[in-house]
Design a protein around this motif. Sequence first.
Motif, mmCIF file in Angstrom:
data_model
loop_
_atom_site.group_PDB
_atom_site.id
_atom_site.type_symbol
_atom_site.label_atom_id
_atom_site.label_comp_id
_atom_site.label_asym_id
_atom_site.label_seq_id
_atom_site.Cartn_x
_atom_site.Cartn_y
_atom_site.Cartn_z
ATOM 1 N N SER A 81 0.862 -1.180 0.000
ATOM 2 C CA SER A 81 0.000 0.000 0.000
ATOM 3 C C SER A 81 0.899 1.231 0.000
ATOM 4 C CB SER A 81 -0.918 0.006 1.224
ATOM 5 O OG SER A 81 -0.173 0.043 2.427
ATOM 6 N N ALA A 82 0.338 2.355 -0.408
ATOM 7 C CA ALA A 82 1.126 3.587 -0.489
ATOM 8 C C ALA A 82 1.701 3.987 0.866
ATOM 9 C CB ALA A 82 0.265 4.714 -1.064
ATOM 10 N N ASP A 83 0.996 3.657 1.960
ATOM 11 C CA ASP A 83 1.493 3.995 3.293
ATOM 12 C C ASP A 83 2.376 2.893 3.886
ATOM 13 O OD1 ASP A 83 -0.295 2.002 4.090
ATOM 14 O OD2 ASP A 83 -1.631 3.389 5.147
ATOM 15 N N GLY A 84 2.516 1.777 3.187
ATOM 16 C CA GLY A 84 3.388 0.689 3.621
ATOM 17 C C GLY A 84 2.821 -0.202 4.713
ATOM 18 N N LYS A 85 1.564 -0.009 5.098
ATOM 19 C CA LYS A 85 0.971 -0.795 6.186
ATOM 20 C C LYS A 85 0.326 -2.090 5.715
ATOM 21 C CE LYS A 85 0.161 3.266 9.024
ATOM 22 N NZ LYS A 85 -0.829 4.134 9.662
ATOM 23 N N TRP A 86 0.034 -2.193 4.432
ATOM 24 C CA TRP A 86 -0.657 -3.356 3.875
ATOM 25 C C TRP A 86 0.163 -3.964 2.748
ATOM 26 C CZ3 TRP A 86 -5.168 -5.269 5.872
ATOM 27 C CH2 TRP A 86 -5.842 -4.447 6.786
ATOM 28 N N LEU A 87 -0.027 -5.242 2.555
ATOM 29 C CA LEU A 87 0.604 -5.983 1.477
ATOM 30 C C LEU A 87 -0.501 -6.561 0.600
ATOM 31 C CD1 LEU A 87 3.263 -7.181 0.355
ATOM 32 C CD2 LEU A 87 2.848 -9.147 1.833
ATOM 33 N N GLY A 88 -0.458 -6.291 -0.679
ATOM 34 C CA GLY A 88 -1.417 -6.862 -1.618
ATOM 35 C C GLY A 88 -0.741 -7.953 -2.423
ATOM 36 N N TYR A 89 -1.544 -8.896 -2.937
ATOM 37 C CA TYR A 89 -1.007 -9.986 -3.759
ATOM 38 C C TYR A 89 -2.167 -10.705 -4.451
ATOM 39 C CZ TYR A 89 -2.441 -12.955 0.159
ATOM 40 O OH TYR A 89 -3.163 -13.586 1.128
ATOM 41 N N PHE A 90 -1.834 -11.565 -5.381
ATOM 42 C CA PHE A 90 -2.817 -12.401 -6.056
ATOM 43 C C PHE A 90 -2.680 -13.824 -5.530
ATOM 44 C CE2 PHE A 90 -2.005 -8.964 -9.024
ATOM 45 C CZ PHE A 90 -3.278 -8.605 -9.419
ATOM 46 N N SER A 91 -3.788 -14.443 -5.182
ATOM 47 C CA SER A 91 -3.810 -15.835 -4.752
ATOM 48 C C SER A 91 -4.164 -16.699 -5.947
ATOM 49 C CB SER A 91 -4.849 -16.040 -3.642
ATOM 50 O OG SER A 91 -5.038 -17.422 -3.410
ATOM 51 N N GLN A 92 -3.250 -17.579 -6.337
ATOM 52 C CA GLN A 92 -3.526 -18.465 -7.463
ATOM 53 C C GLN A 92 -4.516 -19.557 -7.077
ATOM 54 O OE1 GLN A 92 0.572 -19.474 -8.525
ATOM 55 N NE2 GLN A 92 0.304 -18.258 -10.378
ATOM 56 N N GLN A 93 -4.563 -19.924 -5.813
ATOM 57 C CA GLN A 93 -5.486 -20.958 -5.363
ATOM 58 C C GLN A 93 -6.933 -20.468 -5.396
ATOM 59 O OE1 GLN A 93 -4.640 -22.498 -1.470
ATOM 60 N NE2 GLN A 93 -6.493 -23.721 -1.396
ATOM 61 N N ASP A 94 -7.155 -19.264 -4.892
ATOM 62 C CA ASP A 94 -8.511 -18.711 -4.813
ATOM 63 C C ASP A 94 -8.890 -17.874 -6.027
ATOM 64 O OD1 ASP A 94 -8.479 -19.813 -2.267
ATOM 65 O OD2 ASP A 94 -8.026 -17.911 -1.296
ATOM 66 N N LEU A 95 -7.931 -17.645 -6.933
ATOM 67 C CA LEU A 95 -8.136 -16.737 -8.070
ATOM 68 C C LEU A 95 -8.703 -15.409 -7.574
ATOM 69 C CD1 LEU A 95 -9.548 -19.204 -10.737
ATOM 70 C CD2 LEU A 95 -7.219 -18.353 -10.501
ATOM 71 N N ALA A 96 -7.927 -14.777 -6.668
ATOM 72 C CA ALA A 96 -8.395 -13.551 -6.033
ATOM 73 C C ALA A 96 -7.255 -12.569 -5.807
ATOM 74 C CB ALA A 96 -9.064 -13.877 -4.699
ATOM 75 N N LEU A 97 -7.620 -11.297 -5.784
ATOM 76 C CA LEU A 97 -6.735 -10.230 -5.346
ATOM 77 C C LEU A 97 -6.984 -10.085 -3.851
ATOM 78 C CD1 LEU A 97 -4.865 -7.765 -5.833
ATOM 79 C CD2 LEU A 97 -6.928 -6.459 -6.353
ATOM 80 N N LYS A 98 -5.899 -10.131 -3.054
ATOM 81 C CA LYS A 98 -6.046 -10.094 -1.603
ATOM 82 C C LYS A 98 -5.116 -9.057 -0.997
ATOM 83 C CE LYS A 98 -7.526 -14.841 -0.984
ATOM 84 N NZ LYS A 98 -7.528 -15.941 -0.023
ATOM 85 N N LYS A 99 -5.392 -8.746 0.284
ATOM 86 C CA LYS A 99 -4.502 -7.896 1.059
ATOM 87 C C LYS A 99 -4.403 -8.460 2.468
ATOM 88 C CE LYS A 99 -7.739 -4.560 3.090
ATOM 89 N NZ LYS A 99 -8.085 -3.148 3.233
ATOM 90 N N MET A 100 -3.324 -8.096 3.153
ATOM 91 C CA MET A 100 -3.161 -8.429 4.565
ATOM 92 C C MET A 100 -2.235 -7.390 5.181
ATOM 93 S SD MET A 100 -0.563 -11.747 4.421
ATOM 94 C CE MET A 100 -1.230 -12.364 5.915
ATOM 95 N N GLU A 101 -2.285 -7.246 6.485
ATOM 96 C CA GLU A 101 -1.384 -6.323 7.148
ATOM 97 C C GLU A 101 0.053 -6.813 6.959
ATOM 98 O OE1 GLU A 101 -2.526 -4.820 11.070
ATOM 99 O OE2 GLU A 101 -4.448 -5.847 10.750
ATOM 100 N N VAL A 102 0.968 -5.889 6.810
ATOM 101 C CA VAL A 102 2.357 -6.241 6.545
ATOM 102 C C VAL A 102 2.924 -7.146 7.637
ATOM 103 C CG1 VAL A 102 4.709 -5.319 6.344
ATOM 104 C CG2 VAL A 102 2.855 -4.264 5.081
ATOM 105 N N GLY A 103 2.543 -6.918 8.880
ATOM 106 C CA GLY A 103 3.049 -7.728 9.977
ATOM 107 C C GLY A 103 2.439 -9.113 10.048
ATOM 108 N N GLY A 104 1.470 -9.408 9.190
ATOM 109 C CA GLY A 104 0.796 -10.694 9.185
ATOM 110 C C GLY A 104 -0.655 -10.537 9.581
ATOM 111 N N GLY A 105 -1.371 -11.606 9.502
ATOM 112 C CA GLY A 105 -2.782 -11.559 9.844
ATOM 113 C C GLY A 105 -3.602 -12.360 8.858
#
Length: 169
Positions: A81-105
């Motif tokens: 994310s622009a503020d660096g707090k979130w991580l985005g990615y694509f899940s090949q298993q779910d065929l989805a665009l996802k996000k999660m907090e950078v520290g995990g979650g």
Amino acid sequence: VFDDPGRELPFSGVYALVDGSLRVITKELTGPNGIALSPDERTLVYTAVRKDVRQLFRRQVGELVAMPIPGTETAVQPFFSADGKWLGYFSQQDLALKKMEVGGGVPITLASVRTNPRFATWLPDGTIAYGLEGQPLTKVSENGGATSILVATEPGEGDLRNPSQVPGR
């Protein structure tokens, strides 16, 4: 599979410059699949395969050990994310665009995708722009919801790849 005839090493890797020496951090990359540096340039996230499982790995700059990020199995094309707090990615298993907090979650699904992801970028206004194989450049809110076309392509034009924010716009 991409094959580079000018390839000098028998592997794809992530490297770090440590005390003036270039060191290999991982040799577990299987090809162009995503690498992201946080906006503060302190965290590196990349996709790699370890023990036959493709997932995201996180490494803090200055450290040599990368740790797998739980919940990101089958993830590709990470981005911050622009503020660096979130991580985005694509899940090949779910065929989805996802996000999660950078520290995990817990990963949060933002949008379904039906074809191979190319790349994505998280804009300062909270919009995520992303490209999929054979599809127009698409956008979705960082909170998920309906997707819409950002830039359309004409038949036979190919797909749009590597969206990125132009500074100051």
